[in-house]
Write a protein that holds these residues in place. Structure first.
Motif, short mmCIF file in Angstrom:
data_model
loop_
_atom_site.label_atom_id
_atom_site.label_comp_id
_atom_site.label_asym_id
_atom_site.label_seq_id
_atom_site.Cartn_x
_atom_site.Cartn_y
_atom_site.Cartn_z
N LEU A 195 0.82 -1.21 0.00
CA LEU A 195 0.00 0.00 0.00
C LEU A 195 0.86 1.26 0.00
N LEU A 239 -8.37 3.49 -4.26
CA LEU A 239 -9.29 2.36 -4.39
C LEU A 239 -8.81 1.18 -3.55
N HIS A 240 -7.50 0.89 -3.64
CA HIS A 240 -6.96 -0.23 -2.86
C HIS A 240 -7.11 0.01 -1.36
N TYR A 241 -6.81 1.25 -0.96
CA TYR A 241 -6.93 1.59 0.45
C TYR A 241 -8.37 1.38 0.92
N PHE A 242 -9.31 1.80 0.09
CA PHE A 242 -10.73 1.62 0.40
C PHE A 242 -11.06 0.13 0.56
N ALA A 243 -10.60 -0.68 -0.40
CA ALA A 243 -10.89 -2.12 -0.36
C ALA A 243 -10.33 -2.75 0.92
N VAL A 244 -9.11 -2.34 1.28
CA VAL A 244 -8.47 -2.94 2.45
C VAL A 244 -9.19 -2.54 3.74
N SER A 245 -9.75 -1.33 3.75
CA SER A 245 -10.35 -0.87 5.01
C SER A 245 -11.77 -1.40 5.21
N LEU A 266 -1.02 -6.13 -4.95
CA LEU A 266 -2.05 -5.28 -4.35
C LEU A 266 -3.42 -5.61 -4.93
N PHE A 278 -4.80 -8.76 -3.35
CA PHE A 278 -5.39 -8.49 -2.03
C PHE A 278 -6.75 -7.82 -2.18
N SER A 279 -6.78 -6.74 -2.97
CA SER A 279 -8.01 -5.96 -3.09
C SER A 279 -9.16 -6.81 -3.61
N PHE A 336 -10.75 -8.96 -1.09
CA PHE A 336 -11.71 -8.25 -0.23
C PHE A 336 -12.96 -7.85 -1.01
N LEU A 337 -12.76 -7.38 -2.24
CA LEU A 337 -13.88 -6.79 -2.98
C LEU A 337 -14.83 -7.82 -3.58
N ARG A 351 -16.12 6.35 7.67
CA ARG A 351 -15.53 7.34 6.77
C ARG A 351 -15.29 8.65 7.53
#
Lengths: 277, 270
Positions: free
Chosen positions: A89, A98-104, B19, B22-23, B26-27, B254
Protein backbone atom coordinates in the motif's frame (compact mmCIF):
# COMPACT_ATOMS: atom_id res chain seq x y z
CA UNK A 1 -5.99 19.59 46.53
CA UNK A 2 -5.06 18.56 43.00
CA UNK A 3 -5.36 14.88 43.90
CA UNK A 4 -8.79 15.52 45.32
CA UNK A 5 -9.88 17.34 42.17
CA UNK A 6 -8.67 14.47 40.02
CA UNK A 7 -10.68 12.06 42.11
CA UNK A 8 -13.80 14.18 41.69
CA UNK A 9 -13.39 14.16 37.91
CA UNK A 10 -12.83 10.41 37.82
CA UNK A 11 -15.29 9.26 40.46
CA UNK A 12 -18.51 8.96 38.41
CA UNK A 13 -16.80 6.83 35.77
CA UNK A 14 -15.00 4.72 38.36
CA UNK A 15 -18.22 4.02 40.24
CA UNK A 16 -19.95 2.86 37.07
CA UNK A 17 -16.96 0.67 36.16
CA UNK A 18 -16.95 -0.85 39.64
CA UNK A 19 -20.63 -1.69 39.17
CA UNK A 20 -20.55 -3.08 35.63
CA UNK A 21 -17.11 -4.74 35.74
CA UNK A 22 -16.03 -5.14 39.37
CA UNK A 23 -19.24 -6.69 40.70
CA UNK A 24 -19.60 -9.27 37.88
CA UNK A 25 -15.94 -10.29 38.20
CA UNK A 26 -16.31 -10.91 41.95
CA UNK A 27 -19.57 -12.72 41.33
CA UNK A 28 -17.86 -15.13 38.89
CA UNK A 29 -14.96 -15.64 41.26
CA UNK A 30 -17.47 -16.57 43.97
CA UNK A 31 -19.34 -18.88 41.63
CA UNK A 32 -16.15 -20.64 40.59
CA UNK A 33 -15.58 -21.65 44.20
CA UNK A 34 -19.01 -23.30 44.53
CA UNK A 35 -20.79 -26.26 42.93
CA UNK A 36 -23.53 -24.05 41.43
CA UNK A 37 -25.25 -25.45 38.33
CA UNK A 38 -28.45 -24.29 36.64
CA UNK A 39 -30.04 -27.59 37.69
CA UNK A 40 -28.88 -27.29 41.31
CA UNK A 41 -28.66 -23.54 41.84
CA UNK A 42 -27.14 -23.53 45.31
CA UNK A 43 -24.02 -21.74 46.51
CA UNK A 44 -22.28 -24.72 48.13
CA UNK A 45 -18.70 -23.78 48.90
CA UNK A 46 -16.19 -26.30 47.52
CA UNK A 47 -12.99 -24.24 47.47
CA UNK A 48 -10.67 -24.72 44.52
CA UNK A 49 -12.12 -28.04 43.43
CA UNK A 50 -13.42 -26.64 40.13
CA UNK A 51 -9.93 -25.38 39.29
CA UNK A 52 -8.34 -28.74 40.13
CA UNK A 53 -10.91 -30.57 38.05
CA UNK A 54 -10.63 -28.45 34.95
CA UNK A 55 -7.01 -29.47 34.49
CA UNK A 56 -8.20 -33.09 34.28
CA UNK A 57 -11.07 -32.20 31.95
CA UNK A 58 -9.95 -33.68 28.62
CA UNK A 59 -12.48 -31.50 26.74
CA UNK A 60 -11.14 -28.31 28.30
CA UNK A 61 -7.57 -29.31 27.51
CA UNK A 62 -8.72 -30.07 23.96
CA UNK A 63 -10.32 -26.62 23.68
CA UNK A 64 -7.08 -25.02 24.91
CA UNK A 65 -5.06 -27.00 22.36
CA UNK A 66 -7.39 -26.08 19.49
CA UNK A 67 -7.26 -22.44 20.62
CA UNK A 68 -3.46 -22.46 20.73
CA UNK A 69 -3.27 -23.80 17.16
CA UNK A 70 -5.92 -21.32 16.05
CA UNK A 71 -4.25 -18.31 17.67
CA UNK A 72 -0.83 -19.23 16.27
CA UNK A 73 -2.34 -19.66 12.79
CA UNK A 74 -4.45 -16.50 12.73
CA UNK A 75 -1.95 -14.20 14.41
CA UNK A 76 0.95 -15.48 12.31
CA UNK A 77 -0.95 -15.16 9.04
CA UNK A 78 -2.57 -11.81 9.74
CA UNK A 79 0.74 -10.26 10.83
CA UNK A 80 2.68 -11.73 7.90
CA UNK A 81 0.12 -10.89 5.26
CA UNK A 82 -0.68 -7.57 6.94
CA UNK A 83 2.98 -6.53 6.74
CA UNK A 84 3.14 -7.49 3.07
CA UNK A 85 -0.07 -5.59 2.36
CA UNK A 86 1.11 -2.51 4.26
CA UNK A 87 4.35 -2.41 2.24
CA UNK A 88 2.36 -2.81 -0.99
CA UNK A 89 0.00 0.00 0.00
CA UNK A 90 3.00 2.29 0.46
CA UNK A 91 4.16 1.83 -3.13
CA UNK A 92 3.29 4.52 -5.67
CA UNK A 93 0.84 2.43 -7.72
CA UNK A 94 -2.14 3.75 -9.69
CA UNK A 95 -5.56 3.71 -7.96
CA UNK A 96 -4.03 3.66 -4.49
CA UNK A 97 -7.18 5.23 -3.08
CA UNK A 98 -9.29 2.36 -4.39
CA UNK A 99 -6.96 -0.23 -2.86
CA UNK A 100 -6.93 1.59 0.45
CA UNK A 101 -10.73 1.62 0.40
CA UNK A 102 -10.89 -2.12 -0.36
CA UNK A 103 -8.47 -2.94 2.45
CA UNK A 104 -10.35 -0.87 5.01
CA UNK A 105 -13.71 -2.59 4.37
CA UNK A 106 -13.49 -5.97 6.18
CA UNK A 107 -12.58 -4.52 9.57
CA UNK A 108 -15.88 -2.62 9.69
CA UNK A 109 -18.11 -5.66 9.32
CA UNK A 110 -19.48 -7.33 12.45
CA UNK A 111 -17.88 -10.79 12.88
CA UNK A 112 -21.38 -12.27 12.63
CA UNK A 113 -21.69 -10.65 9.20
CA UNK A 114 -18.28 -11.93 8.11
CA UNK A 115 -19.32 -15.42 9.20
CA UNK A 116 -22.58 -15.24 7.23
CA UNK A 117 -20.88 -13.98 4.06
CA UNK A 118 -18.42 -16.88 4.05
CA UNK A 119 -21.01 -19.39 5.16
CA UNK A 120 -22.96 -18.56 2.01
CA UNK A 121 -19.90 -18.44 -0.27
CA UNK A 122 -18.66 -21.81 0.98
CA UNK A 123 -22.03 -23.56 1.05
CA UNK A 124 -21.30 -26.91 -0.66
CA UNK A 125 -24.34 -26.80 -2.98
CA UNK A 126 -25.47 -23.19 -3.19
CA UNK A 127 -22.31 -21.21 -2.55
CA UNK A 128 -20.26 -20.15 -5.58
CA UNK A 129 -16.93 -21.04 -3.93
CA UNK A 130 -18.06 -24.28 -2.30
CA UNK A 131 -19.55 -25.57 -5.55
CA UNK A 132 -16.58 -24.48 -7.62
CA UNK A 133 -14.05 -26.24 -5.39
CA UNK A 134 -16.30 -29.22 -4.68
CA UNK A 135 -15.33 -29.19 -1.01
CA UNK A 136 -17.36 -28.99 2.17
CA UNK A 137 -14.99 -26.54 3.85
CA UNK A 138 -16.86 -26.21 7.14
CA UNK A 139 -18.33 -29.70 7.32
CA UNK A 140 -15.05 -31.57 6.88
CA UNK A 141 -13.24 -32.06 10.20
CA UNK A 142 -9.85 -31.83 8.49
CA UNK A 143 -10.61 -28.49 6.83
CA UNK A 144 -12.91 -26.73 9.29
CA UNK A 145 -10.33 -25.21 11.66
CA UNK A 146 -8.13 -23.98 8.82
CA UNK A 147 -11.18 -22.54 7.03
CA UNK A 148 -12.32 -20.77 10.17
CA UNK A 149 -8.82 -19.34 10.68
CA UNK A 150 -8.59 -18.12 7.07
CA UNK A 151 -11.97 -16.40 7.29
CA UNK A 152 -10.83 -14.69 10.49
CA UNK A 153 -7.58 -13.65 8.81
CA UNK A 154 -9.59 -12.23 5.88
CA UNK A 155 -11.08 -9.77 8.34
CA UNK A 156 -8.13 -9.19 10.69
CA UNK A 157 -5.52 -8.56 8.00
CA UNK A 158 -7.38 -5.40 7.08
CA UNK A 159 -6.89 -3.80 10.49
CA UNK A 160 -3.32 -5.11 10.86
CA UNK A 161 -2.31 -3.69 7.48
CA UNK A 162 -3.74 -0.24 8.23
CA UNK A 163 -1.98 -0.12 11.60
CA UNK A 164 1.33 -1.20 10.04
CA UNK A 165 0.85 1.34 7.25
CA UNK A 166 0.46 4.08 9.89
CA UNK A 167 3.60 2.69 11.54
CA UNK A 168 5.54 2.71 8.25
CA UNK A 169 4.54 6.29 7.53
CA UNK A 170 5.78 7.48 10.92
CA UNK A 171 9.25 5.96 10.48
CA UNK A 172 12.20 8.38 10.12
CA UNK A 173 13.21 8.88 6.46
CA UNK A 174 16.96 9.48 6.93
CA UNK A 175 18.19 5.88 7.48
CA UNK A 176 16.37 4.67 4.35
CA UNK A 177 17.76 7.52 2.24
CA UNK A 178 21.29 6.87 3.53
CA UNK A 179 20.97 3.18 2.65
CA UNK A 180 19.66 4.09 -0.80
CA UNK A 181 22.67 6.32 -1.41
CA UNK A 182 24.96 3.49 -0.25
CA UNK A 183 23.43 1.27 -2.93
CA UNK A 184 21.38 -1.13 -0.79
CA UNK A 185 18.79 -3.15 -2.74
CA UNK A 186 15.09 -2.68 -1.88
CA UNK A 187 15.11 -6.04 -0.11
CA UNK A 188 18.19 -5.11 1.96
CA UNK A 189 16.62 -1.78 2.88
CA UNK A 190 13.50 -3.54 4.07
CA UNK A 191 15.29 -6.34 5.91
CA UNK A 192 17.97 -4.28 7.69
CA UNK A 193 16.30 -0.89 8.18
CA UNK A 194 12.50 -0.90 7.90
CA UNK A 195 11.90 -4.17 9.73
CA UNK A 196 14.02 -3.37 12.83
CA UNK A 197 12.47 0.11 13.04
CA UNK A 198 9.00 -1.43 12.82
CA UNK A 199 9.69 -3.95 15.58
CA UNK A 200 7.88 -2.08 18.39
CA UNK A 201 4.67 -1.80 16.35
CA UNK A 202 4.91 -5.47 15.33
CA UNK A 203 5.33 -6.53 18.96
CA UNK A 204 2.33 -4.48 20.04
CA UNK A 205 0.25 -5.99 17.25
CA UNK A 206 1.37 -9.48 18.23
CA UNK A 207 -0.10 -9.04 21.71
CA UNK A 208 -3.18 -7.15 20.55
CA UNK A 209 -4.06 -9.81 17.97
CA UNK A 210 -3.41 -12.67 20.39
CA UNK A 211 -5.84 -11.17 22.89
CA UNK A 212 -8.36 -10.53 20.11
CA UNK A 213 -8.14 -14.11 18.81
CA UNK A 214 -8.58 -15.57 22.30
CA UNK A 215 -11.97 -13.85 22.30
CA UNK A 216 -13.12 -15.51 19.05
CA UNK A 217 -16.68 -16.56 19.59
CA UNK A 218 -19.00 -15.01 17.00
CA UNK A 219 -17.37 -16.72 14.03
CA UNK A 220 -17.50 -20.14 15.69
CA UNK A 221 -21.16 -19.65 16.59
CA UNK A 222 -22.18 -18.66 13.06
CA UNK A 223 -19.92 -20.97 11.05
CA UNK A 224 -19.43 -24.27 12.89
CA UNK A 225 -20.81 -24.26 16.46
CA UNK A 226 -17.55 -25.94 17.46
CA UNK A 227 -17.99 -28.78 14.98
CA UNK A 228 -17.71 -30.99 13.12
CA UNK A 229 -17.23 -33.07 16.27
CA UNK A 230 -15.12 -30.73 18.35
CA UNK A 231 -12.71 -29.72 15.59
CA UNK A 232 -13.30 -25.98 16.00
CA UNK A 233 -14.15 -25.80 19.68
CA UNK A 234 -12.20 -22.69 20.71
CA UNK A 235 -11.94 -21.89 24.40
CA UNK A 236 -14.39 -18.95 24.48
CA UNK A 237 -17.03 -21.03 22.73
CA UNK A 238 -16.30 -24.04 24.94
CA UNK A 239 -16.88 -22.01 28.10
CA UNK A 240 -20.16 -20.75 26.68
CA UNK A 241 -21.22 -24.32 25.90
CA UNK A 242 -20.18 -25.55 29.34
CA UNK A 243 -22.36 -22.90 30.99
CA UNK A 244 -25.43 -22.79 28.75
CA UNK A 245 -25.66 -26.23 27.21
CA UNK A 246 -23.82 -28.17 29.96
CA UNK A 247 -25.56 -25.92 32.55
CA UNK A 248 -22.47 -26.14 34.79
CA UNK A 249 -22.06 -22.47 35.63
CA UNK A 250 -19.48 -22.89 38.41
CA UNK A 251 -17.09 -25.00 36.33
CA UNK A 252 -17.50 -22.57 33.42
CA UNK A 253 -16.69 -19.70 35.79
CA UNK A 254 -13.46 -21.39 36.84
CA UNK A 255 -12.52 -21.80 33.16
CA UNK A 256 -13.40 -18.17 32.51
CA UNK A 257 -11.03 -17.17 35.30
CA UNK A 258 -8.20 -19.15 33.74
CA UNK A 259 -8.87 -17.34 30.46
CA UNK A 260 -9.00 -14.03 32.35
CA UNK A 261 -5.58 -14.64 33.92
CA UNK A 262 -4.00 -15.52 30.56
CA UNK A 263 -5.51 -12.39 29.07
CA UNK A 264 -4.36 -10.20 32.00
CA UNK A 265 -0.82 -11.51 31.58
CA UNK A 266 -0.87 -10.49 27.92
CA UNK A 267 -2.29 -7.05 28.72
CA UNK A 268 0.49 -6.56 31.29
CA UNK A 269 3.10 -7.20 28.57
CA UNK A 270 1.20 -4.88 26.25
CA UNK A 271 1.13 -2.11 28.85
CA UNK A 272 4.89 -2.39 29.38
CA UNK A 273 5.43 -2.13 25.61
CA UNK A 274 3.32 1.02 25.52
CA UNK A 275 5.33 2.57 28.35
CA UNK A 276 8.61 1.90 26.60
CA UNK A 277 7.72 4.17 23.70
CA UNK B 1 21.94 -6.25 -19.44
CA UNK B 2 19.70 -6.02 -16.40
CA UNK B 3 20.32 -2.73 -14.64
CA UNK B 4 18.89 -1.54 -11.34
CA UNK B 5 16.26 0.46 -13.24
CA UNK B 6 14.61 -2.54 -14.87
CA UNK B 7 14.68 -4.61 -11.67
CA UNK B 8 12.94 -1.76 -9.90
CA UNK B 9 10.33 -1.68 -12.65
CA UNK B 10 9.79 -5.40 -12.28
CA UNK B 11 9.41 -4.96 -8.53
CA UNK B 12 6.89 -2.17 -9.03
CA UNK B 13 4.86 -4.38 -11.34
CA UNK B 14 4.94 -7.22 -8.84
CA UNK B 15 3.76 -4.85 -6.14
CA UNK B 16 0.93 -3.69 -8.35
CA UNK B 17 -0.12 -7.26 -9.08
CA UNK B 18 0.07 -8.23 -5.39
CA UNK B 19 -2.05 -5.28 -4.35
CA UNK B 20 -4.74 -6.21 -6.87
CA UNK B 21 -4.75 -9.78 -5.54
CA UNK B 22 -5.39 -8.49 -2.03
CA UNK B 23 -8.01 -5.96 -3.09
CA UNK B 24 -9.93 -8.53 -5.14
CA UNK B 25 -9.90 -10.93 -2.19
CA UNK B 26 -11.71 -8.25 -0.23
CA UNK B 27 -13.88 -6.79 -2.98
CA UNK B 28 -15.15 -9.92 -4.74
CA UNK B 29 -16.94 -11.46 -1.71
CA UNK B 30 -18.41 -8.07 -0.82
CA UNK B 31 -19.42 -7.37 -4.40
CA UNK B 32 -21.09 -10.78 -4.57
CA UNK B 33 -22.89 -9.96 -1.31
CA UNK B 34 -24.17 -6.65 -2.67
CA UNK B 35 -25.32 -8.21 -5.95
CA UNK B 36 -27.02 -11.03 -4.09
CA UNK B 37 -28.82 -8.60 -1.79
CA UNK B 38 -30.23 -6.78 -4.82
CA UNK B 39 -31.28 -9.90 -6.74
CA UNK B 40 -34.66 -11.60 -6.33
CA UNK B 41 -34.58 -14.76 -4.20
CA UNK B 42 -34.00 -17.86 -6.30
CA UNK B 43 -32.61 -16.14 -9.40
CA UNK B 44 -29.25 -14.82 -8.30
CA UNK B 45 -27.53 -13.45 -11.36
CA UNK B 46 -30.00 -11.76 -13.64
CA UNK B 47 -28.47 -8.31 -13.75
CA UNK B 48 -31.56 -6.86 -15.42
CA UNK B 49 -33.89 -7.64 -12.54
CA UNK B 50 -32.20 -5.86 -9.64
CA UNK B 51 -34.66 -5.00 -6.89
CA UNK B 52 -34.89 -3.51 -3.42
CA UNK B 53 -37.59 -6.02 -2.40
CA UNK B 54 -35.24 -7.93 -0.08
CA UNK B 55 -34.56 -4.81 1.94
CA UNK B 56 -38.22 -3.82 2.15
CA UNK B 57 -39.26 -7.29 3.28
CA UNK B 58 -36.41 -7.37 5.78
CA UNK B 59 -37.29 -4.08 7.45
CA UNK B 60 -40.93 -5.12 7.82
CA UNK B 61 -39.86 -8.29 9.69
CA UNK B 62 -37.89 -8.91 12.90
CA UNK B 63 -34.88 -7.24 11.33
CA UNK B 64 -36.63 -3.86 11.43
CA UNK B 65 -37.16 -4.27 15.16
CA UNK B 66 -33.52 -5.34 15.48
CA UNK B 67 -32.38 -2.15 13.73
CA UNK B 68 -34.43 -0.01 16.11
CA UNK B 69 -33.11 -1.92 19.14
CA UNK B 70 -29.50 -1.63 17.99
CA UNK B 71 -29.85 2.10 17.37
CA UNK B 72 -31.50 2.60 20.75
CA UNK B 73 -28.86 0.63 22.66
CA UNK B 74 -25.94 2.24 20.80
CA UNK B 75 -27.33 5.73 21.36
CA UNK B 76 -27.79 5.19 25.12
CA UNK B 77 -24.35 3.62 25.52
CA UNK B 78 -22.81 6.73 23.97
CA UNK B 79 -25.11 9.17 25.79
CA UNK B 80 -24.31 7.66 29.20
CA UNK B 81 -20.73 6.54 28.56
CA UNK B 82 -19.23 9.52 26.73
CA UNK B 83 -19.60 12.12 29.54
CA UNK B 84 -18.24 9.64 32.11
CA UNK B 85 -15.38 8.70 29.78
CA UNK B 86 -14.50 12.35 29.17
CA UNK B 87 -14.32 13.08 32.91
CA UNK B 88 -12.36 9.94 33.73
CA UNK B 89 -10.05 10.33 30.73
CA UNK B 90 -9.31 13.91 31.80
CA UNK B 91 -8.57 12.80 35.37
CA UNK B 92 -6.18 10.14 34.05
CA UNK B 93 -4.43 12.46 31.60
CA UNK B 94 -4.14 15.65 33.69
CA UNK B 95 -4.30 14.56 37.32
CA UNK B 96 -2.53 11.18 36.96
CA UNK B 97 -5.43 9.75 38.96
CA UNK B 98 -4.57 6.28 40.24
CA UNK B 99 -1.23 6.22 38.42
CA UNK B 100 -0.21 3.15 36.45
CA UNK B 101 -2.52 0.83 38.39
CA UNK B 102 -5.69 2.54 37.28
CA UNK B 103 -4.46 3.06 33.75
CA UNK B 104 -3.63 -0.63 33.52
CA UNK B 105 -7.05 -1.44 34.97
CA UNK B 106 -8.84 0.60 32.31
CA UNK B 107 -6.79 -1.03 29.55
CA UNK B 108 -7.28 -4.54 30.94
CA UNK B 109 -11.03 -4.02 31.30
CA UNK B 110 -11.55 -3.20 27.66
CA UNK B 111 -9.40 -6.18 26.62
CA UNK B 112 -11.23 -8.73 28.81
CA UNK B 113 -12.51 -11.80 27.01
CA UNK B 114 -16.27 -11.04 26.82
CA UNK B 115 -17.26 -14.52 28.03
CA UNK B 116 -15.70 -13.69 31.43
CA UNK B 117 -18.27 -10.92 31.93
CA UNK B 118 -21.10 -12.60 30.06
CA UNK B 119 -21.42 -15.50 32.54
CA UNK B 120 -21.92 -13.42 35.69
CA UNK B 121 -24.04 -10.78 33.94
CA UNK B 122 -26.37 -13.51 32.69
CA UNK B 123 -26.70 -14.95 36.21
CA UNK B 124 -27.11 -11.54 37.87
CA UNK B 125 -29.65 -10.25 35.33
CA UNK B 126 -31.67 -13.46 35.66
CA UNK B 127 -31.73 -13.12 39.43
CA UNK B 128 -32.81 -9.47 39.17
CA UNK B 129 -35.35 -10.14 36.41
CA UNK B 130 -33.53 -7.87 33.94
CA UNK B 131 -33.07 -10.52 31.26
CA UNK B 132 -34.52 -9.53 27.93
CA UNK B 133 -34.42 -5.83 28.76
CA UNK B 134 -32.67 -3.39 26.47
CA UNK B 135 -31.45 -1.45 29.51
CA UNK B 136 -29.61 -4.60 30.59
CA UNK B 137 -27.74 -4.54 27.29
CA UNK B 138 -26.85 -0.86 27.77
CA UNK B 139 -25.40 -1.70 31.21
CA UNK B 140 -23.46 -4.66 29.83
CA UNK B 141 -22.04 -2.64 26.92
CA UNK B 142 -20.85 0.12 29.24
CA UNK B 143 -18.50 -2.48 30.73
CA UNK B 144 -16.29 -2.34 27.63
CA UNK B 145 -17.41 0.83 25.82
CA UNK B 146 -16.69 3.07 28.83
CA UNK B 147 -13.04 1.97 29.29
CA UNK B 148 -12.56 2.03 25.52
CA UNK B 149 -13.79 5.61 25.19
CA UNK B 150 -11.87 6.60 28.34
CA UNK B 151 -8.62 5.28 26.90
CA UNK B 152 -9.17 7.03 23.58
CA UNK B 153 -9.99 10.36 25.23
CA UNK B 154 -7.10 10.06 27.68
CA UNK B 155 -4.78 9.86 24.67
CA UNK B 156 -6.54 12.83 23.12
CA UNK B 157 -6.34 15.03 26.24
CA UNK B 158 -2.66 14.22 26.58
CA UNK B 159 -1.82 15.69 23.19
CA UNK B 160 -3.84 18.76 24.11
CA UNK B 161 -1.57 21.81 24.78
CA UNK B 162 -1.34 22.43 28.53
CA UNK B 163 -0.58 26.13 28.09
CA UNK B 164 -4.19 27.12 27.44
CA UNK B 165 -5.35 25.53 30.67
CA UNK B 166 -2.50 27.07 32.63
CA UNK B 167 -3.18 30.52 31.21
CA UNK B 168 -6.84 30.25 32.23
CA UNK B 169 -5.80 29.11 35.70
CA UNK B 170 -3.58 32.17 36.07
CA UNK B 171 -6.61 34.26 35.12
CA UNK B 172 -8.42 32.72 38.08
CA UNK B 173 -10.63 30.18 36.33
CA UNK B 174 -11.65 27.09 38.32
CA UNK B 175 -10.87 23.53 37.20
CA UNK B 176 -14.42 22.62 36.28
CA UNK B 177 -14.80 25.87 34.32
CA UNK B 178 -11.55 25.16 32.46
CA UNK B 179 -12.70 21.63 31.63
CA UNK B 180 -16.19 22.62 30.53
CA UNK B 181 -15.42 25.88 28.73
CA UNK B 182 -11.92 25.38 27.31
CA UNK B 183 -11.01 21.70 27.10
CA UNK B 184 -14.33 20.22 25.98
CA UNK B 185 -15.12 22.68 23.15
CA UNK B 186 -11.64 22.13 21.71
CA UNK B 187 -11.99 18.35 22.05
CA UNK B 188 -15.04 17.97 19.84
CA UNK B 189 -13.19 15.91 17.20
CA UNK B 190 -11.92 13.54 19.90
CA UNK B 191 -15.30 13.31 21.60
CA UNK B 192 -16.94 12.64 18.24
CA UNK B 193 -14.48 9.87 17.41
CA UNK B 194 -14.86 8.27 20.85
CA UNK B 195 -18.64 8.42 20.53
CA UNK B 196 -18.59 6.80 17.10
CA UNK B 197 -16.24 4.06 18.33
CA UNK B 198 -18.49 3.40 21.33
CA UNK B 199 -21.47 3.14 19.02
CA UNK B 200 -19.64 0.77 16.65
CA UNK B 201 -18.62 -1.51 19.52
CA UNK B 202 -22.25 -1.79 20.64
CA UNK B 203 -23.53 -2.14 17.09
CA UNK B 204 -21.29 -5.11 16.22
CA UNK B 205 -21.43 -6.89 19.59
CA UNK B 206 -22.90 -10.39 19.56
CA UNK B 207 -22.20 -12.53 22.66
CA UNK B 208 -23.87 -10.29 25.26
CA UNK B 209 -26.73 -9.59 22.89
CA UNK B 210 -27.28 -13.30 22.35
CA UNK B 211 -27.31 -14.14 26.06
CA UNK B 212 -29.00 -11.10 27.54
CA UNK B 213 -31.66 -10.19 24.99
CA UNK B 214 -35.17 -11.61 24.65
CA UNK B 215 -37.50 -12.02 21.70
CA UNK B 216 -38.45 -8.35 21.72
CA UNK B 217 -34.99 -6.98 22.42
CA UNK B 218 -32.87 -8.72 19.77
CA UNK B 219 -30.21 -6.56 18.17
CA UNK B 220 -29.07 -6.71 14.55
CA UNK B 221 -26.28 -9.32 14.99
CA UNK B 222 -28.65 -11.61 16.89
CA UNK B 223 -31.38 -11.35 14.25
CA UNK B 224 -28.74 -12.04 11.59
CA UNK B 225 -27.53 -15.12 13.45
CA UNK B 226 -31.06 -16.58 13.50
CA UNK B 227 -31.16 -16.36 9.69
CA UNK B 228 -28.66 -19.16 9.27
CA UNK B 229 -30.78 -21.78 10.98
CA UNK B 230 -34.23 -20.65 9.92
CA UNK B 231 -33.52 -19.54 6.38
CA UNK B 232 -30.26 -21.23 5.54
CA UNK B 233 -31.23 -21.19 1.88
CA UNK B 234 -32.64 -17.68 1.64
CA UNK B 235 -29.38 -16.12 0.52
CA UNK B 236 -30.93 -12.90 -0.77
CA UNK B 237 -32.47 -12.09 2.61
CA UNK B 238 -29.29 -12.92 4.52
CA UNK B 239 -27.20 -10.86 2.09
CA UNK B 240 -29.55 -7.89 2.39
CA UNK B 241 -29.37 -8.19 6.19
CA UNK B 242 -25.58 -8.11 6.22
CA UNK B 243 -25.53 -5.13 3.84
CA UNK B 244 -27.97 -3.22 6.05
CA UNK B 245 -25.89 -4.04 9.15
CA UNK B 246 -22.68 -2.79 7.54
CA UNK B 247 -24.03 0.36 5.91
CA UNK B 248 -24.29 2.66 8.97
CA UNK B 249 -20.91 1.45 10.17
CA UNK B 250 -19.26 2.14 6.83
CA UNK B 251 -20.74 5.65 6.72
CA UNK B 252 -19.64 6.47 10.27
CA UNK B 253 -16.18 5.01 9.73
CA UNK B 254 -15.53 7.34 6.77
CA UNK B 255 -16.15 10.25 9.14
CA UNK B 256 -13.58 9.15 11.72
CA UNK B 257 -11.08 7.52 9.37
CA UNK B 258 -8.16 9.28 11.02
CA UNK B 259 -9.05 8.10 14.52
CA UNK B 260 -9.98 4.56 13.59
CA UNK B 261 -6.49 3.07 13.60
CA UNK B 262 -5.43 5.07 16.63
CA UNK B 263 -8.56 4.04 18.49
CA UNK B 264 -8.31 0.37 17.65
CA UNK B 265 -4.67 0.13 18.67
CA UNK B 266 -5.45 1.87 21.94
CA UNK B 267 -3.05 4.68 21.16
CA UNK B 268 -0.09 2.46 20.35
CA UNK B 269 0.18 3.92 16.84
CA UNK B 270 -0.46 7.56 16.15
Amino acid sequence: MRRFEGLLFGLPGLLVLAGVVGVPLFYTLGLSLTSYTFLRPRWDWIGFQNYLELLQDAYFVHALTVSAIYVALTVGLSLGLGLLLAVLLQQPVPLRGLHYFAVSLPMLIAPVGVGLIWKMLLHPELGPLGRLMGLDFLGDARLALLTLALIDVWQQVSLVALILLAGLRSLPKEPLEAAFVDGATPFQRFRYITLPLLRPVLLILLILQTVAELRTYDLVYVLTRGGPGSATELVSYFIYRKAFLGLDLSAASAMAYVLLLVSLGLVAIYYRLLLRD
Amino acid sequence: MVGPGSSNRLLAQLAHLGLWLFSLTFLLPLGWLLLRSLSPEGQPFSLGGLTLDNFVRLIQGPFGLGLRNSLWVGAWVVALGLPLAALLGYALARYQLGGHTLRFGVLATQMLPPIVLALPLFAIFRALGWSGSLWGLVIAYLAFALPFMTWLLMGFFRTFPRELEEAARVDGAGSLYIFARIVLPLSIPGLFAAGVMGFLLSWNEFLFALLLSGRESQTVPVVLSTFITQRGVLFAQVAAGVVLAVLPVALLARVIDRYLVEGLTMGAVK
